[in-house]
Design a protein around this motif. Structure first.
Motif, PDB file in Angstrom:
ATOM      1  N   ASP A 137      34.111  87.449  73.757  1.00 33.70           N
ATOM      2  CA  ASP A 137      34.414  86.108  73.251  1.00 33.70           C
ATOM      3  C   ASP A 137      35.622  86.176  72.323  1.00 33.70           C
ATOM      4  N   PRO A 138      36.836  85.863  72.832  1.00 34.70           N
ATOM      5  CA  PRO A 138      38.034  85.985  71.989  1.00 34.70           C
ATOM      6  C   PRO A 138      38.183  84.855  70.977  1.00 34.70           C
ATOM      7  N   GLY A 139      37.395  83.781  71.134  1.00 35.25           N
ATOM      8  CA  GLY A 139      37.612  82.610  70.294  1.00 35.25           C
ATOM      9  C   GLY A 139      38.862  81.878  70.737  1.00 35.25           C
ATOM     10  N   GLU A 151      44.854  86.060  69.052  1.00 36.42           N
ATOM     11  CA  GLU A 151      43.430  85.829  69.282  1.00 36.42           C
ATOM     12  C   GLU A 151      42.692  85.655  67.965  1.00 36.42           C
ATOM     13  N   GLU A 152      41.840  84.639  67.934  1.00 35.39           N
ATOM     14  CA  GLU A 152      41.048  84.373  66.736  1.00 35.39           C
ATOM     15  C   GLU A 152      40.205  85.584  66.347  1.00 35.39           C
ATOM     16  N   LYS A 153      39.600  86.248  67.329  1.00 30.52           N
ATOM     17  CA  LYS A 153      38.688  87.357  67.009  1.00 30.52           C
ATOM     18  C   LYS A 153      39.408  88.467  66.248  1.00 30.52           C
ATOM     19  N   PHE A 200      31.122  92.178  70.971  1.00 26.73           N
ATOM     20  CA  PHE A 200      30.386  90.916  70.930  1.00 26.73           C
ATOM     21  C   PHE A 200      29.112  91.099  70.123  1.00 26.73           C
ATOM     22  N   HIS A 214      33.437  85.423  66.545  1.00 26.42           N
ATOM     23  CA  HIS A 214      33.754  85.823  67.921  1.00 26.42           C
ATOM     24  C   HIS A 214      33.777  87.352  68.033  1.00 26.42           C
ATOM     25  N   GLY A 215      34.506  87.903  69.003  1.00 29.24           N
ATOM     26  CA  GLY A 215      34.555  89.346  69.192  1.00 29.24           C
ATOM     27  C   GLY A 215      34.175  89.762  70.592  1.00 29.24           C
ATOM     28  N   HIS A 241      36.408  81.825  60.609  1.00 35.68           N
ATOM     29  CA  HIS A 241      36.912  81.331  61.895  1.00 35.68           C
ATOM     30  C   HIS A 241      38.310  80.744  61.738  1.00 35.68           C
ATOM     31  N   ASP A 274      35.936  95.438  67.736  1.00 38.71           N
ATOM     32  CA  ASP A 274      36.055  94.355  68.716  1.00 38.71           C
ATOM     33  C   ASP A 274      34.897  94.406  69.698  1.00 38.71           C
TER      34      ASP A 274
END
Length: 401
Positions: free
Chosen positions: A182-184, A191-193, A224, A178-179, A246, A222
């Motif tokens: 797209d934060p995941g 946040e996953e990212k 995309f 992600h990133g 992930h 950070d």
């Protein structure tokens, strides 16, 4: 005729704003921003910015969405629900950095809409700006006919490649999932990212400390990065292994504990299929087209390459699972799975996707937030990669004999 006029008007307004030669970083005032449905199929987007910035707008189909690119807007601290209080004709919003110097807002449309009015008003005294986009309902055929990416469709796919390592070095590409826009997965402000970028950086450092390893990150900030760009970067640096990190969230299946995925056209279970679809959808929502297919000749060549790479990938997956289990995991009850992940489709590079845990599980979420647990897991991942490197080198030597 009206659709054609609308498309021209959108580009003309964007050009006028760009002609003002605005620059710098704007910040979004969420309290003064909104997306509201009105009567007769009308919807109004209002974005309040700390200053005017250049922007461009366009729509995309399959699925229907509307995109606004800015140079640039800081969306830090703004959640989608701050702008879209209640889903309606716009059913979802995502926003964030897209590439260095650019940010992106994506509106996921529940029904076809056309932008009948696009204007940015800039206050002469304060410099503050308000972007207003007035949408009107349209039919699907008209929307699809006018939905097309900007003139540079590959914009955002390429990423800057680091220097190509020496030929005799062992190269690992670490891919923080992600990133940017797209934060995941997001749970309770985590946040996953951000988590995956922190783990990727620590894993890079651990591998470099071991010596004899060149490590390249698909992103070190950070931003995309599209799925095709992540794979392309691995090829450009001659990667010996590709590790995608992930910590997603799933509503079905045994979504808890560390899991390692490898590529397969058929998913090992419903949860794996859902996960692969979620990853591809992130690229689709960001405006990347993943619909291209290989021709017959290319498919045969890819299958031949995977005949050699596939077994090596399986050994890599096993080495990572063993190392994480030895470190205490916790592991998923079925830690070895597979699915159709686009990011794993490099035929000549052993590639795995590691779900370090799942943010949808309270135990995993607590672990992922714990820096001590993350440090233990990073060392386990590094140990697994190095063990595979040594075993793979020995086996390949035997094959040559």
């Amino acid at each position: 005729m009206r659709a054609i006029f609308t498309a021209i008007a959108i580009w003309c307004v964007a050009a006028l704003v760009q002609a003002q030669d605005l620059s710098g970083l704007a910040r979004l005032d969420a309290g003064a921003s909104s997306i509201e449905d009105g009567w007769f199929g009308r919807t109004e987007l209002t974005l309040s910015l700390s200053q005017g910035v250049p922007y461009r707008v366009f729509s995309l189909a399959d699925p229907a969405r509307f995109v606004v690119d800015f140079r640039e807007v800081d969306f830090t601290g703004v959640a989608p629900e701050d702008v879209l209080a209640k889903p309606g004709r716009v059913r979802a919003v995502r926003m964030g950095s897209y590439r260095p110097g650019w940010s992106r807002l994506v509106l996921d449309l529940a029904e076809p809409l056309t932008a009948a009015r696009v204007e940015m008003a800039v206050d002469d005294s304060t410099g503050r700006a308000v972007l207003n986009i007035g949408f009107e309902a349209t039919d699907l055929a008209t929307f699809t006919a006018n939905a097309k990416p900007p003139l540079d469709p590959d914009w955002g796919i390429e990423v800057a490649a680091p220097p190509v390592p020496a030929d005799d070095s062992f190269v690992v590409v670490i891919d923080p999932g992600h990133g940017g826009i797209d934060p995941g997965a997001v749970r309770g402000g985590t946040e996953e990212k951000a988590l995956m970028l922190a783990i990727a950086r620590d894993l890079r450092d651990a591998l470099r400390r071991a010596g004899g390893v060149e490590v390249v990150l698909t992103r070190d900030e950070d931003v995309f990065v599209s799925l095709p760009a992540r794979v392309a970067l691995a090829h450009r640096v001659g990667a010996d292994a590709f590790i995608s990190l992930h910590a997603d969230a799933l509503s079905q299946g045994q979504a808890r504990g560390a899991t390692v995925y490898t590529l397969s056209e058929e998913a090992s279970d419903a949860a794996s299929a859902q996960l692969a679809a979620m990853h591809d959808r992130a690229d689709i929502l960001a405006g990347i087209d993943l619909s291209g297919t290989d021709d017959a000749v290319a498919t045969v060549l890819l299958d031949i390459a995977r005949t050699e790479t596939g077994p090596r990938t399986d050994v890599l997956a096993g080495a990572l699972i063993d190392a994480m289990a030895d470190a205490g995991g916790p592991m998923n009850k079925r830690p070895r799975r597979w699915g159709g992940f686009s990011v794993l489709k490099s035929a000549d590079i052993p590639s795995v996707l590691v779900e370090v845990g799942f943010l949808s599980d309270p135990r995993d979420l607590a672990n992922l937030r714990d820096p001590v647990w993350r440090a233990v897991m990073v060392e386990a991942l590094a140990s697994g990669i190095l063990a595979w490197r040594d075993e793979d080198a020995a086996m390949r030597g035997l094959i040559r004999q």
